[in-house]
Motif scaffolding. Structure first.
Motif, mmCIF file in Angstrom:
data_model
loop_
_atom_site.group_PDB
_atom_site.id
_atom_site.type_symbol
_atom_site.label_atom_id
_atom_site.label_comp_id
_atom_site.label_asym_id
_atom_site.label_seq_id
_atom_site.Cartn_x
_atom_site.Cartn_y
_atom_site.Cartn_z
ATOM 1 N N ARG A 487 0.820 -1.351 0.050
ATOM 2 C CA ARG A 487 0.093 -0.088 0.076
ATOM 3 C C ARG A 487 0.905 1.268 0.085
ATOM 4 O O ARG A 487 1.780 1.272 0.518
ATOM 5 C CB ARG A 487 -0.855 0.149 1.094
ATOM 6 C CG ARG A 487 -2.194 -0.849 1.017
ATOM 7 C CD ARG A 487 -3.027 -0.783 2.164
ATOM 8 N NE ARG A 487 -3.436 0.575 2.505
ATOM 9 C CZ ARG A 487 -4.579 1.212 1.991
ATOM 10 N NH1 ARG A 487 -5.142 0.745 1.224
ATOM 11 N NH2 ARG A 487 -4.899 2.444 2.583
ATOM 12 N N PRO A 488 0.134 2.420 -0.689
ATOM 13 C CA PRO A 488 1.280 3.633 -0.650
ATOM 14 C C PRO A 488 1.053 4.436 0.485
ATOM 15 O O PRO A 488 1.611 5.612 0.517
ATOM 16 C CB PRO A 488 0.597 4.140 -2.196
ATOM 17 C CG PRO A 488 -0.680 3.630 -1.936
ATOM 18 C CD PRO A 488 -0.911 2.668 -1.336
ATOM 19 N N GLY A 489 0.337 4.060 1.477
ATOM 20 C CA GLY A 489 0.204 4.948 2.488
ATOM 21 C C GLY A 489 1.583 5.468 3.227
ATOM 22 O O GLY A 489 2.427 4.726 3.192
ATOM 23 N N GLY A 490 1.506 6.889 3.770
ATOM 24 C CA GLY A 490 2.688 7.367 4.509
ATOM 25 C C GLY A 490 2.590 7.012 6.034
ATOM 26 O O GLY A 490 3.739 7.406 6.628
ATOM 27 N N VAL A 491 1.749 6.248 6.539
ATOM 28 C CA VAL A 491 1.844 5.845 7.789
ATOM 29 C C VAL A 491 1.724 4.378 8.005
ATOM 30 O O VAL A 491 0.740 3.749 7.428
ATOM 31 C CB VAL A 491 0.380 6.673 8.857
ATOM 32 C CG1 VAL A 491 0.632 6.081 9.882
ATOM 33 C CG2 VAL A 491 0.635 7.841 8.818
ATOM 34 N N LEU A 492 2.668 4.027 8.495
ATOM 35 C CA LEU A 492 2.688 2.513 8.518
ATOM 36 C C LEU A 492 2.259 1.767 9.931
ATOM 37 O O LEU A 492 2.964 2.194 11.122
ATOM 38 C CB LEU A 492 4.297 1.831 8.260
ATOM 39 C CG LEU A 492 4.341 0.283 8.251
ATOM 40 C CD1 LEU A 492 3.367 -0.260 7.411
ATOM 41 C CD2 LEU A 492 5.779 -0.027 8.002
ATOM 42 N N LEU A 493 1.367 1.256 10.023
ATOM 43 C CA LEU A 493 0.690 0.550 11.438
ATOM 44 C C LEU A 493 0.977 -1.038 11.309
ATOM 45 O O LEU A 493 0.400 -1.465 10.764
ATOM 46 C CB LEU A 493 -0.717 1.010 11.816
ATOM 47 C CG LEU A 493 -1.364 2.391 11.689
ATOM 48 C CD1 LEU A 493 -2.634 2.361 11.930
ATOM 49 C CD2 LEU A 493 -0.519 3.139 12.752
ATOM 50 N N LEU A 494 1.694 -1.330 12.369
ATOM 51 C CA LEU A 494 2.095 -2.913 12.439
ATOM 52 C C LEU A 494 1.568 -3.357 14.018
ATOM 53 O O LEU A 494 2.172 -2.726 15.157
ATOM 54 C CB LEU A 494 3.466 -3.147 12.248
ATOM 55 C CG LEU A 494 4.208 -2.650 11.089
ATOM 56 C CD1 LEU A 494 5.528 -2.789 11.199
ATOM 57 C CD2 LEU A 494 3.328 -3.278 9.890
ATOM 58 N N ASP A 495 0.674 -4.047 14.041
ATOM 59 C CA ASP A 495 0.100 -4.563 15.292
ATOM 60 C C ASP A 495 0.678 -5.874 15.673
ATOM 61 O O ASP A 495 0.444 -7.277 15.030
ATOM 62 C CB ASP A 495 -1.468 -5.032 15.137
ATOM 63 C CG ASP A 495 -2.058 -4.866 16.749
ATOM 64 O OD1 ASP A 495 -1.395 -5.033 17.768
ATOM 65 O OD2 ASP A 495 -3.227 -4.950 16.696
#
Length: 551
Positions: A487-495
């Protein structure tokens, strides 16, 4: 719901199908006209044969043959239109409700079990489609048949018509005295049927867990109990249905007997012809059979209205806010200011007065004890959940916008656990970016330490079953990370991205992530020290987040 509300609901969902339903009704009415014509032709043929009237026997015989052929053709056309219309209606209604579920706002804890939702999308949708496309046209045709046959009979002998009009309504009135109880039983049956499907789905999905806990017999016994309850409910409803049918059949027999005796008495006295008796008996059937059909359709309406109520609950699920995606240029940051959140059925806040600024380009580890709201924080940033108070926003050097479903395009999210869908590995990866090339897929797999995919017999086209069956937890987790990285998003959320990985694989994954995430804001929920040490910032979350120190 009131009758008017049912009608409005059914009218609204049948939009686009009404002309097909009307065509089906018209074909049925044409069949009624041909049936009455057949009766008239039969009367003429019998009267010609007995010498009561003069006429061409062959002409009427040919007319009878044509009438039979036309009835057959109209019946075939009506049946085909009815089946195709019902299938289209089922597909259209299921599509709308499925879309509604997918677009509904997530409340953290679903109001309906997925098994219950599936039961409604299958059983209740089929019931409503049957009501709209088969039962309603059948009732319209039946009323037409009843009215036309009664008028025909009235023209032949008004006294016999009067007798029949008194017998059948009385029988119907008596037979439907338990309608309200049947409605209640039907509602209970649908609810229990949903519980059975939910039990089947959940335990089949987790059958390995059930086996490991040695609970197979208990699970089977629970199913037996649910099914026995369903059996008893169906049995009770069937008792009332049989009573209703018996009373209607008694009325039918009484009416037919009256018509037969009336005809025999007329023949004996010479007042009517044999052809008239033949017409009487056929018309009595044409009058009584529609009344019986109307009585038998009543349970279909009850089931249909219960299904409407259950589907209306899906249609009224609160929808997420809709709008054009708000994509921030550059590397966005995430700011949480005095955020408090409580689940709608909870007694206390999961997150209370939490504030933190995840600055653009920063790497932050979110840590804390189990159950203090770390994953909930992720869902709040994703706008899957909305805070009770406070504000969550995305910002860059140009502007700041409140978190909403429209800001989700800025986020790359990898949830904890096995989140692969049934299909090929390629299908799962393309969920992250449907336009990704094979080279981009290969690069994402490499960063996620998932190069093993290329060694599988079918490579990217290797199949994985439900919940990633066929892959280990660690393999499925790494493929999910690769999917998110596309995905191109600028915020990376890793759970908890490394919860199923060994230390060596974890170390390699973290190294490749730090080298390749580029200009992204990285937020990782974790309990692993290795990840916390990699991140420049660490946020401690507890029940009273306002007082927690930040490092």
């Amino acid at each position: 719901m009131k009758l008017k509300e049912y009608i409005v609901w059914l009218t609204r969902v049948s939009h686009g199908m009404r002309w097909r339903i009307a065509l089906n009704s018209l074909s049925g009415m044409a069949h009624v006209a041909l049936s009455l014509s057949f009766i008239w032709i039969c009367k003429r043929l019998v009267d010609i044969a007995t010498g009561d009237i003069e006429g061409s026997f062959s002409t009427y015989a040919i007319a009878m043959g044509c009438c039979v052929i036309m009835q057959l053709l109209v019946s075939v056309v009506g049946s085909r239109v009815g089946v195709l219309t019902e299938m289209r209606m089922t597909n259209m209604l299921r599509q709308k409700l499925f879309t509604r579920i997918m677009e509904s706002r997530w409340l953290g804890r679903e109001q309906m079990h997925t098994g219950d939702m599936l039961n409604r999308l299958e059983g209740d949708v089929a019931t409503v489609a049957d009501l709209v496309c088969r039962v309603v046209p059948a009732v319209l045709v039946t009323l037409t048949r009843l009215s036309a046959a009664f008028v025909f009979l009235l023209l032949l002998d008004w006294r016999l018509a009067l007798i029949l009009s008194c017998i059948m309504p009385l029988a119907l009135l008596m037979s439907k005295s338990y309608v309200m109880r049947m409605r209640r039983l039907t509602k209970e049956i649908r609810a229990t049927d949903s519980k059975v499907q939910a039990h089947l789905q959940e335990n089949l999905q987790h059958r390995t867990l059930i086996s490991s806990l040695e609970q197979r017999s208990n699970v089977a016994d629970a199913l037996e109990g649910l099914q026995f309850g369903l059996y008893q409910q169906v049995k009770n409803r069937n008792t009332y249905s049989l009573f209703s049918r018996s009373v209607v059949q008694f009325g039918f027999a009484a009416g037919y007997s009256a018509a037969f005796l009336w005809g025999v008495a007329g023949l004996y006295s010479g007042a009517i012809t044999f052809g008239m008796v033949t017409a009487f008996l056929q018309l009595v059937n044409q009058v009584q059979r529609p009344i019986v059909d109307l009585g038998s359709q009543l349970p279909s309406f009850i089931r249909g209205f219960i299904a409407v109520e259950r589907l209306d609950e899906i249609a009224k699920l609160p929808a997420e806010e809709q709008g054009e995606p708000i994509r921030l240029s550059g590397v966005p940051g995430v700011r949480m200011n005095d955020v408090t959140f409580t689940y709608h059925d909870g007694n206390s806040a999961v997150i209370e007065h939490f504030s933190h600024d995840f600055k653009p380009g920063s790497m932050t580890a979110v840590v804390g004890e189990t159950g203090v709201g770390k994953s909930t924080m992720m869902r709040l940033i994703l706008a899957l959940l909305l805070p009770d108070s406070g504000r969550i926003s995305f910002y860059n050097h140009e502007r700041e916008v409140t978190a909403s479903p429209m800001t989700r395009c800025n986020i790359v999210y990898v949830p904890q656990g096995n989140t692969l869908l049934t299909g090929s590995i390629r299908d799962n990866l393309l969920l992250g970016n449907p336009e990704a090339t094979d080279a981009e897929l290969r690069q994402a797999l490499h960063i996620a330490v998932a190069d093993f995919v290329h060694d599988l017999p079918d490579g990217l086209d290797s199949r994985c079953g439900e919940l990633g069956a066929g892959l280990s937890e660690g393999q499925a987790q790494r493929i999910a990370i690769a999917r998110g990285l596309l995905r191109p998003g600028g915020v990376l959320l890793l759970d908890e991205p490394t919860s199923s990985l060994d230390k060596d694989t974890e170390r390699m994954l973290l190294k490749r992530l730090s080298e390749n995430i580029g200009n992204r804001t990285l937020i990782i929920v974790t309990h692993r020290d290795a990840i916390s040490q990699m991140c420049a910032d660490t946020v401690w979350v507890s029940r009273n987040s306002k007082q927690n120190p930040e490092q």
